[in-house]
Design a protein around this motif. Structure first.
Motif, short mmCIF file in Angstrom:
data_model
loop_
_atom_site.label_atom_id
_atom_site.label_comp_id
_atom_site.label_asym_id
_atom_site.label_seq_id
_atom_site.Cartn_x
_atom_site.Cartn_y
_atom_site.Cartn_z
N ASP A 158 0.88 -1.18 0.00
CA ASP A 158 0.00 0.00 0.00
C ASP A 158 0.91 1.23 0.00
O ASP A 158 1.09 1.91 1.01
N ILE A 159 1.52 1.49 -1.17
CA ILE A 159 2.54 2.52 -1.28
C ILE A 159 1.93 3.83 -1.77
O ILE A 159 1.15 3.85 -2.71
N GLU A 160 2.32 4.92 -1.14
CA GLU A 160 1.89 6.24 -1.58
C GLU A 160 2.69 6.66 -2.81
O GLU A 160 3.82 6.20 -3.01
N GLU A 161 2.14 7.56 -3.59
CA GLU A 161 2.81 8.01 -4.80
C GLU A 161 4.17 8.64 -4.49
O GLU A 161 5.14 8.44 -5.23
N TYR A 164 6.72 5.94 -4.09
CA TYR A 164 7.04 5.36 -5.41
C TYR A 164 8.08 6.22 -6.13
O TYR A 164 9.07 5.70 -6.65
N ILE A 235 4.22 -2.74 -6.60
CA ILE A 235 3.16 -1.74 -6.77
C ILE A 235 3.74 -0.55 -7.52
O ILE A 235 4.61 0.16 -7.01
N THR A 236 3.29 -0.33 -8.77
CA THR A 236 3.82 0.76 -9.59
C THR A 236 2.77 1.86 -9.77
O THR A 236 1.62 1.72 -9.35
N LEU A 237 3.19 2.95 -10.43
CA LEU A 237 2.35 4.16 -10.50
C LEU A 237 0.94 3.92 -11.06
O LEU A 237 -0.03 4.43 -10.48
N ILE A 240 -1.00 2.34 -8.25
CA ILE A 240 -1.13 3.26 -7.11
C ILE A 240 -2.27 4.25 -7.37
O ILE A 240 -3.12 4.48 -6.51
N TYR A 241 -2.27 4.84 -8.57
CA TYR A 241 -3.33 5.79 -8.91
C TYR A 241 -4.70 5.12 -8.88
O TYR A 241 -5.66 5.64 -8.30
N HIS A 244 -6.32 4.57 -5.57
CA HIS A 244 -6.81 5.78 -4.90
C HIS A 244 -8.11 6.30 -5.50
O HIS A 244 -8.65 7.32 -5.04
N LYS A 251 -10.32 -1.44 -2.69
CA LYS A 251 -8.86 -1.33 -2.59
C LYS A 251 -8.29 -2.56 -1.89
O LYS A 251 -7.30 -3.14 -2.36
#
Length: 323
Positions: A158-161, A164, A235-237, A240-241, A244, A251
């Motif tokens: 559960d990585i924030e942008e 990343y 977990i890539t961009l 991640i987007y 959210h 999720k």
């Protein structure tokens, strides 16, 4: 590949001379080491890193012998890191070839990586290229930190942008940034110019990694979803987007698929479809283009030349390549 050859045209002779110098820098009196380094040379990639070094020197005060050593230093330390990475990842293949650890086992692979690292250090010390050594050593430090940060954060999935971008800035962009800074420094550019080209390389490195992440949501040669990052729980961009944009329960469901069903082709395809429908690919593409434009703006400060045009083409190549 023809597109890349066209970009290389202004520095084709420099790259040919570099190949000979790089090969000589890996020469050893130990037959086993010589066999392994010859194998590594045959597996060489697209020469992207040396290209960044030579073009960056070219737009400053010109290419010289120090530039060749800077390019060799980057390649030696980068190759060492790849050999070690394959051991860490238990990877038995790289770019369609067997890895060093697959052919000669882990112990030898680690020692070969150490040998390449020491060769890079000695090359710089011998010629007193301490400014180049500092630039590349800082990049290796950043790459190690980026790998460890990714491992630490990947446990939660559960990585924030912001995390990343910190990971890819350290893990991928730092090396390309060091190539551009090395090129500038090798031509005796002032520190402000070196810093500017370091920033340029960082922007390109980030755009390059986002492009790689986008490839993973495409299709393979037989039309099946790729999803290699998902299979590896990365977990890539785009993901991640997408995460959210949905409810907390959705999720959790998607994260559960990545965490516990990442080897199920149907579940991986479901995650890829989720990302596409949630706008993840469009968002990541726009971010990549933002970094591309930032890089172009930095180049505006340099006078027009074939080297500047080469860098501009490399910027386009990183974001428009097909694989």
């Amino acid at each position: 590949m023809s597109k890349l050859r066209e970009i290389q045209r202004p520095i084709v002779h420099e790259l040919e001379a570099f190949e000979k110098k790089f090969k000589a820098s890996m020469k050893s009196s130990v037959p086993l080491l010589d066999r392994i380094t010859q194998y590594l040379i045959k597996r060489k990639g697209k020469q992207m890193r040396p290209m960044f070094v030579f073009f960056s020197a070219g737009i400053c005060n010109g290419i010289n012998e120090s530039t060749y050593r800077g390019a060799a230093l980057v390649e030696l330390l980068h190759t060492a890191s790849l050999v070690h990475d394959d051991v860490v990842d238990n990877a038995y293949e790289r770019r369609g070839f067997f890895s060093i650890n697959a052919l000669w086992k882990n112990k030898i692979a680690v020692l070969v990586g150490d040998f390449l690292l020491s060769r890079g250090l000695l090359l710089s010390v011998k010629h007193q290229d301490y400014h180049l050594l500092k630039i590349v050593s800082e990049a290796v430090e950043q790459m190690s930190e980026g790998e460890l940060l990714q491992i630490e954060k990947a446990r939660k999935l559960d990585i924030e942008e912001s995390i990343y971008f910190e990971v890819i800035r350290k893990k991928t962009a730092s090396l390309i940034a060091s190539c551009c800074a090395c090129g500038a420094a090798s031509s005796n550019a002032d520190q402000g110019t070196v810093n500017k080209l370091h920033q340029f390389g960082e922007k390109i490195g980030i755009a390059f990694q986002i492009k790689d992440d986008l490839f993973d949501f495409g299709l393979d040669d037989v039309g099946k979803p790729l999803g290699n990052d998902i299979k590896e729980k990365k977990i890539t961009l785009p993901l991640i987007y997408a995460l959210h944009q949905v409810t907390a329960s959705e999720k959790r469901r998607i994260i559960n698929l990545v965490k516990n069903h990442n080897e199920d082709a149907q579940k991986v395809a479901e995650v890829i479809d989720f990302v596409r429908k949630s706008g993840g690919l469009a968002y990541a593409t726009n971010k990549m283009l933002e970094y591309q434009q930032d890089a172009f703006r930095i180049l505006e400060d340099f006078p027009d030349s074939e080297y500047k045009a080469g860098l501009e083409q490399l910027v386009k190549y990183t974001t428009e390549r097909k694989k």
